[in-house]
Design an enzyme around this catalytic site. Structure first.
Site, short mmCIF file in Angstrom:
data_model
loop_
_atom_site.label_atom_id
_atom_site.label_comp_id
_atom_site.label_asym_id
_atom_site.label_seq_id
_atom_site.Cartn_x
_atom_site.Cartn_y
_atom_site.Cartn_z
N LYS A 53 15.09 -4.85 18.78
CA LYS A 53 14.32 -4.61 17.80
C LYS A 53 15.12 -3.70 16.61
O LYS A 53 15.07 -4.08 15.51
CB LYS A 53 13.05 -3.83 18.13
N GLN A 97 7.20 1.72 22.80
CA GLN A 97 7.59 0.65 23.80
C GLN A 97 6.80 0.86 24.92
O GLN A 97 6.76 2.04 25.58
CB GLN A 97 8.95 0.53 24.17
N ASP A 120 2.38 -2.74 15.78
CA ASP A 120 2.22 -3.59 17.00
C ASP A 120 0.93 -4.08 16.83
O ASP A 120 0.35 -4.92 17.87
CB ASP A 120 2.15 -2.53 17.88
#
Ligand code: NAD
Length: 295
Positions: A53, A97, A120
């Site tokens: 990422k 994460q 997200d």
């Protein structure tokens, strides 16, 4: 004739190039989109995701921050990092994460991220916006990527029977919310199947568009697919394979070889949905920066 492949790697590349161009235009206006990723603990798979990422962000010309915290991090310590990023004007997107160590409640962390930085798309505000069809919200990256694959492959979705296998909060449920809206690459008649569904094959076999996110290696066989269907395989499963150097290989939730003989279009694993997730994360971060500039 075997199904045509939907090349997720190529489509993701296209999106990443578009994002890079639009990022450069935004930078010229004085704003560099910034994404912060927090990794807690040392799960090797998570470390690989976080690294890619960060790399993708830099390649797109974005500002990238990675915060690595030990597995012993407490919930208040992690929340303090989230608060600092929430207040940092150079950061437009924040991603924590998953999975998190046991002592940290993921729901508390997700709710702490400012909804306008939640790239997200897991904050309840964004979940609600996706459900009501408000495109100001952030759509979770994997289902957003699936919808983009359908759009860019020219799959007719209007009025189509769309069957989704899996009802997770990160894939199945937002996928349902996207496909049922009246907009483009949507407007389908949606069925969601899950672990308590009776006669799964009866549902999958009538799907014009079959989206599978169950985490069960090769569970959908060709016999369960409608001839001419579009099959999108979200699954990523490691299975043992003595013939490879690593001793394993990645397979989807769809039995690719048999499904490919029946479907009209199908995504491979890897290089199908997988690369789209990062592309959509970049796209969400770009939009977060644009929205911050406009507000
Ligand atoms: P999950 O484990 O949270 O949910 C799985 C879902 O499948 C559940 O809702 C369950 O009800 C359903 N299910 C399980 N067994 C079933 C059965 N026999 N019949 C019908 N439904 C059944 O999984 P998830 O997080 O949504 O992930 C699903 C898969 O997608 C995994 O393989 C995961 O690795 C992969 N994934 C890929 C990406 C990507 O970037 N491509 C992103 C997220 C998840």
């Amino acid at each position: 004739m075997p199904a045509e492949l939907i090349d997720g790697a190529a489509i993701a590349r296209e999106i990443r190039d578009e994002v890079a161009r639009e990022t450069a235009a935004l930078v010229a206006r004085g704003v560099r989109p910034g994404l912060a990723v927090i990794l807690v603990g040392d799960d090797p798979a998570s470390a690989v995701y976080v690294q890619s990422k960060g790399k993708a962000c830099e390649e797109a010309g974005m500002h990238s921050v990675t915060i690595r915290l030990p597995a012993s991090t407490t919930e208040p310590e992690l929340l303090a990092h989230v608060d600092a990023l929430n207040a940092d004007p150079a950061i437009h997107g924040i991603l924590v994460q998953m999975p998190l160590p046991k002592q940290i409640d993921p729901d508390v962390v997700i709710r702490r991220i400012r909804p306008d930085k939640d790239v997200d798309g897991f904050h309840p505000v964004n979940v609600g916006k996706v459900l009501i069809g408000d495109r100001d919200g952030f759509v979770p990256c994997t289902p957003a990527g699936v919808q983009e694959l359908l759009l860019r492959s020219g799959v007719e979705t209007k009025g189509a029977e769309c069957v989704i296998v899996g009802r997770s909060n990160i894939v199945g449920k937002p996928m349902m919310a996207l496909m049922v809206q009246s907009g483009r690459a949507a407007n389908a008649t949606v069925t969601v199947c899950h672990s308590a569904t009776r006669d799964l094959a009866a549902h999958t076999a009538r799907a014009d568009i079959l989206i599978v996110a169950a985490g069960r290696p090769r569970m959908i066989t060709g016999a369960m697919v409608k001839p001419g269907a579009t099959v999108i395989d979200v699954g990523i499963n490691r299975v043992e394979d003595a013939s490879t150097k690593s001793g394993y290989r990645l397979v989807g939730d769809v039995d690719f070889e048999s499904a490919r003989q029946v479907a009209a279009r199908i995504t491979p694993v890897p290089k199908g949905v997988g690369p789209m997730t990062i592309a959509m994360l970049l796209s969400n971060t770009l939009r977060a920066a644009r929205q911050a500039l406009a507000s």
